[in-house]
Design a protein around this motif. Structure first.
Motif, PDB file in Angstrom:
ATOM      1  N   GLY A  34      55.187  26.787 -40.400  1.00  0.00           N
ATOM      2  CA  GLY A  34      56.552  27.218 -40.640  1.00  0.00           C
ATOM      3  C   GLY A  34      57.066  28.201 -39.614  1.00  0.00           C
ATOM      4  N   ALA A  35      56.251  28.535 -38.621  1.00  0.00           N
ATOM      5  CA  ALA A  35      56.611  29.610 -37.704  1.00  0.00           C
ATOM      6  C   ALA A  35      57.495  29.116 -36.569  1.00  0.00           C
ATOM      7  CB  ALA A  35      55.345  30.237 -37.135  1.00  0.00           C
ATOM      8  N   SER A  36      58.563  29.881 -36.316  1.00  0.00           N
ATOM      9  CA  SER A  36      59.412  29.625 -35.155  1.00  0.00           C
ATOM     10  C   SER A  36      59.471  30.881 -34.316  1.00  0.00           C
ATOM     11  CB  SER A  36      60.834  29.255 -35.587  1.00  0.00           C
ATOM     12  OG  SER A  36      60.814  28.151 -36.426  1.00  0.00           O
ATOM     13  N   ALA A  37      59.993  30.760 -33.109  1.00  0.00           N
ATOM     14  CA  ALA A  37      60.127  31.913 -32.226  1.00  0.00           C
ATOM     15  C   ALA A  37      61.043  32.942 -32.869  1.00  0.00           C
ATOM     16  CB  ALA A  37      60.706  31.471 -30.885  1.00  0.00           C
ATOM     17  N   GLY A  38      60.790  34.232 -32.592  1.00  0.00           N
ATOM     18  CA  GLY A  38      61.675  35.260 -33.099  1.00  0.00           C
ATOM     19  C   GLY A  38      61.149  35.996 -34.312  1.00  0.00           C
ATOM     20  N   GLY A  39      59.969  35.639 -34.793  1.00  0.00           N
ATOM     21  CA  GLY A  39      59.405  36.372 -35.912  1.00  0.00           C
ATOM     22  C   GLY A  39      58.716  37.631 -35.417  1.00  0.00           C
ATOM     23  N   ARG A  40      58.171  38.417 -36.369  1.00  0.00           N
ATOM     24  CA  ARG A  40      57.471  39.648 -36.002  1.00  0.00           C
ATOM     25  C   ARG A  40      56.269  39.326 -35.135  1.00  0.00           C
ATOM     26  NH1 ARG A  40      57.729  41.894 -41.599  1.00  0.00           N
ATOM     27  NH2 ARG A  40      56.038  40.378 -41.716  1.00  0.00           N
ATOM     28  N   PRO A  42      54.648  36.451 -32.761  1.00  0.00           N
ATOM     29  CA  PRO A  42      55.072  35.230 -32.061  1.00  0.00           C
ATOM     30  C   PRO A  42      54.388  33.991 -32.636  1.00  0.00           C
ATOM     31  CG  PRO A  42      54.508  36.953 -30.501  1.00  0.00           C
ATOM     32  CD  PRO A  42      54.116  37.454 -31.853  1.00  0.00           C
ATOM     33  N   ALA A  43      55.132  32.900 -32.699  1.00  0.00           N
ATOM     34  CA  ALA A  43      54.612  31.666 -33.273  1.00  0.00           C
ATOM     35  C   ALA A  43      53.377  31.175 -32.536  1.00  0.00           C
ATOM     36  CB  ALA A  43      55.704  30.596 -33.276  1.00  0.00           C
ATOM     37  N   PHE A  44      53.361  31.358 -31.208  1.00  0.00           N
ATOM     38  CA  PHE A  44      52.220  30.847 -30.457  1.00  0.00           C
ATOM     39  C   PHE A  44      50.961  31.656 -30.767  1.00  0.00           C
ATOM     40  CE2 PHE A  44      50.985  33.740 -27.042  1.00  0.00           C
ATOM     41  CZ  PHE A  44      52.079  34.581 -26.900  1.00  0.00           C
ATOM     42  N   VAL A  45      51.139  32.920 -31.181  1.00  0.00           N
ATOM     43  CA  VAL A  45      49.983  33.746 -31.545  1.00  0.00           C
ATOM     44  C   VAL A  45      49.360  33.232 -32.835  1.00  0.00           C
ATOM     45  CG1 VAL A  45      49.285  36.027 -32.353  1.00  0.00           C
ATOM     46  CG2 VAL A  45      50.767  35.809 -30.353  1.00  0.00           C
ATOM     47  N   ILE A  46      50.204  32.960 -33.842  1.00  0.00           N
ATOM     48  CA  ILE A  46      49.692  32.438 -35.113  1.00  0.00           C
ATOM     49  C   ILE A  46      48.970  31.117 -34.862  1.00  0.00           C
ATOM     50  CG2 ILE A  46      50.301  31.683 -37.441  1.00  0.00           C
ATOM     51  CD1 ILE A  46      52.775  33.431 -37.261  1.00  0.00           C
ATOM     52  N   ALA A  47      49.567  30.274 -34.035  1.00  0.00           N
ATOM     53  CA  ALA A  47      48.951  28.979 -33.745  1.00  0.00           C
ATOM     54  C   ALA A  47      47.616  29.152 -33.025  1.00  0.00           C
ATOM     55  CB  ALA A  47      49.902  28.134 -32.899  1.00  0.00           C
ATOM     56  N   ALA A  48      47.574  30.074 -32.065  1.00  0.00           N
ATOM     57  CA  ALA A  48      46.346  30.269 -31.286  1.00  0.00           C
ATOM     58  C   ALA A  48      45.236  30.881 -32.141  1.00  0.00           C
ATOM     59  CB  ALA A  48      46.631  31.153 -30.079  1.00  0.00           C
ATOM     60  N   VAL A  49      45.572  31.851 -32.973  1.00  0.00           N
ATOM     61  CA  VAL A  49      44.550  32.463 -33.837  1.00  0.00           C
ATOM     62  C   VAL A  49      44.034  31.424 -34.837  1.00  0.00           C
ATOM     63  CG1 VAL A  49      44.055  34.285 -35.510  1.00  0.00           C
ATOM     64  CG2 VAL A  49      45.533  34.773 -33.566  1.00  0.00           C
ATOM     65  N   HIS A  50      44.941  30.589 -35.353  1.00  0.00           N
ATOM     66  CA  HIS A  50      44.534  29.515 -36.262  1.00  0.00           C
ATOM     67  C   HIS A  50      43.515  28.601 -35.590  1.00  0.00           C
ATOM     68  CE1 HIS A  50      44.900  25.989 -38.886  1.00  0.00           C
ATOM     69  NE2 HIS A  50      45.223  25.276 -37.827  1.00  0.00           N
ATOM     70  N   ARG A  51      43.814  28.237 -34.325  1.00  0.00           N
ATOM     71  CA  ARG A  51      42.926  27.340 -33.574  1.00  0.00           C
ATOM     72  C   ARG A  51      41.567  27.988 -33.342  1.00  0.00           C
ATOM     73  NH1 ARG A  51      47.228  25.634 -30.413  1.00  0.00           N
ATOM     74  NH2 ARG A  51      46.893  27.366 -28.980  1.00  0.00           N
ATOM     75  N   ASN A  52      41.594  29.239 -32.871  1.00  0.00           N
ATOM     76  CA  ASN A  52      40.332  29.894 -32.533  1.00  0.00           C
ATOM     77  C   ASN A  52      39.487  30.175 -33.772  1.00  0.00           C
ATOM     78  OD1 ASN A  52      40.952  29.888 -29.823  1.00  0.00           O
ATOM     79  ND2 ASN A  52      42.048  31.831 -29.925  1.00  0.00           N
ATOM     80  N   LEU A  53      40.147  30.598 -34.858  1.00  0.00           N
ATOM     81  CA  LEU A  53      39.414  30.835 -36.103  1.00  0.00           C
ATOM     82  C   LEU A  53      38.837  29.521 -36.623  1.00  0.00           C
ATOM     83  CD1 LEU A  53      38.952  33.474 -37.621  1.00  0.00           C
ATOM     84  CD2 LEU A  53      40.728  32.806 -39.228  1.00  0.00           C
ATOM     85  N   GLY A  54      39.558  28.431 -36.376  1.00  0.00           N
ATOM     86  CA  GLY A  54      39.073  27.120 -36.782  1.00  0.00           C
ATOM     87  C   GLY A  54      37.803  26.746 -36.043  1.00  0.00           C
ATOM     88  N   VAL A  55      37.770  27.036 -34.751  1.00  0.00           N
ATOM     89  CA  VAL A  55      36.557  26.762 -33.968  1.00  0.00           C
ATOM     90  C   VAL A  55      35.400  27.610 -34.493  1.00  0.00           C
ATOM     91  CG1 VAL A  55      35.497  26.941 -31.697  1.00  0.00           C
ATOM     92  CG2 VAL A  55      37.816  26.058 -31.912  1.00  0.00           C
ATOM     93  N   LEU A  56      35.688  28.899 -34.784  1.00  0.00           N
ATOM     94  CA  LEU A  56      34.646  29.776 -35.339  1.00  0.00           C
ATOM     95  C   LEU A  56      34.126  29.209 -36.651  1.00  0.00           C
ATOM     96  CD1 LEU A  56      33.078  32.482 -35.421  1.00  0.00           C
ATOM     97  CD2 LEU A  56      35.027  33.454 -36.636  1.00  0.00           C
ATOM     98  N   ALA A  57      35.040  28.714 -37.490  1.00  0.00           N
ATOM     99  CA  ALA A  57      34.653  28.152 -38.781  1.00  0.00           C
ATOM    100  C   ALA A  57      33.692  26.979 -38.586  1.00  0.00           C
ATOM    101  CB  ALA A  57      35.891  27.701 -39.553  1.00  0.00           C
ATOM    102  N   VAL A  58      33.981  26.133 -37.606  1.00  0.00           N
ATOM    103  CA  VAL A  58      33.110  24.964 -37.392  1.00  0.00           C
ATOM    104  C   VAL A  58      31.740  25.406 -36.882  1.00  0.00           C
ATOM    105  CG1 VAL A  58      32.826  22.826 -36.096  1.00  0.00           C
ATOM    106  CG2 VAL A  58      35.051  23.414 -37.046  1.00  0.00           C
ATOM    107  N   VAL A  59      31.726  26.433 -36.020  1.00  0.00           N
ATOM    108  CA  VAL A  59      30.435  26.952 -35.533  1.00  0.00           C
ATOM    109  C   VAL A  59      29.626  27.514 -36.697  1.00  0.00           C
ATOM    110  CG1 VAL A  59      29.382  28.761 -34.125  1.00  0.00           C
ATOM    111  CG2 VAL A  59      31.249  27.408 -33.194  1.00  0.00           C
TER     112      VAL A  59
END
Lengths: 186, 87
Positions: A34-40, A42-59
């Motif tokens: 649901g994230a768009s640019a302009g939030g507290r 940045p949308a790309f940060v939420i997306a990147a943390v989601h991705r990296n945490l996902g990789v950690l989860a699989v490890v």
């Protein structure tokens, strides 16, 4: 193979941490959708943390399943990490865990080649992360050595509550819900 | 040989991650849709490729154009209507 209880402790430890980490991944995924640019944040940060945490989860998941295989106290073979066949230790609960692992591996694999496949196809597979998370929670609740410990119960309850709350908040923001409510009001 | 960013308008949902990641080359219009400001210089090519990967709906493309050097591209300087705006 070892009978050293360390393998068992590692299995249990990675298990409960996985419940929390996977929940974090799911919550961030809901926020990211649901994230768009302009939030507290940045949308790309939420997306990147989601991705990296996902990789950690699989490890962590690999370590969790690996510890179960290495632990000689329970007879689980390497191939049984992926195929819930002829399981000798708590078959239904273990099978649920194996299926959850299978789904998460496919989710990860498709995300790695995301830019080489259709977006729609990737979305359908990625949505399977929700049932995979549910399978993980059920697996832990059913097979977990520590399930009855207060800290474990709190973790299960808390993670479920957080995901339900995130989904509710997300649905409340979408037009879909507003339209549905409007139609029932008429 | 120049490289430029292209927006696949049917896929774009105006989420704006591209502008967050590459403000040097991508601006957002009043509805949140991207405005590509110009061709991609060599120094920004890695960032441009990362931005393409980061688009949540895969609506951004990096196109290498061996022949086109000065001709303006319909996506540069405008939104879905493709209008050229004075800059």
């Amino acid at each position: 193979m070892t009978t050293d209880p360390l393998a068992w402790f590692l299995n249990r430890g990675t298990g409960i941490v996985l419940v929390a980490v996977l929940t974090g991944v799911v919550v961030l995924g809901i926020r990211s959708a649901g994230a768009s640019a302009g939030g507290r944040v940045p949308a790309f940060v939420i997306a990147a943390v989601h991705r990296n945490l996902g990789v950690l989860a699989v490890v962590l998941l690999a370590a969790h399943a690996g510890a179960a295989v290495v632990d000689q106290y329970v007879d689980i073979r390497w191939w049984q990490m992926f195929a819930p066949w002829r399981l000798s230790y708590q078959p239904p609960w273990l099978a649920i865990g194996v299926l959850g692992l299978d789904v998460l591996v496919i989710v990860l694999a498709t995300s790695l080649v995301r830019d080489r496949m259709s977006h729609r196809g990737w979305q359908v597979v990625h949505a399977m992360a929700y049932p995979a998370w549910i399978l993980g929670e059920l697996h832990g609740l059913g097979i977990g050595t520590d399930t009855h410990e207060p800290w474990a119960t709190a973790t299960y309850a808390g993670t479920v509550a957080v995901v339900v709350a995130s989904l509710a908040a997300r649905l409340a923001c979408t037009e879909w819900l507003a339209l549905a409510l409007e139609r029932t009001r008429r | 040989m120049t490289a430029r960013l292209e927006v696949e308008w049917p896929a774009c949902r105006a989420r704006g991650l591209c502008s967050e990641l590459l403000p040097e080359l991508i601006d957002l219009d009043e509805w949140g849709y991207p405005i590509v400001l110009g061709p991609v210089p060599d120094s920004l090519e890695r960032s441009a490729r990362a931005t393409v990967r980061a688009c949540p709906t895969l609506a951004l493309r990096l196109v290498r154009d061996p022949t086109d050097e000065g001709r303006p591209h319909p996506d540069v300087g405008g939104g879905p209507a493709g209008q050229m705006t004075a800059r």
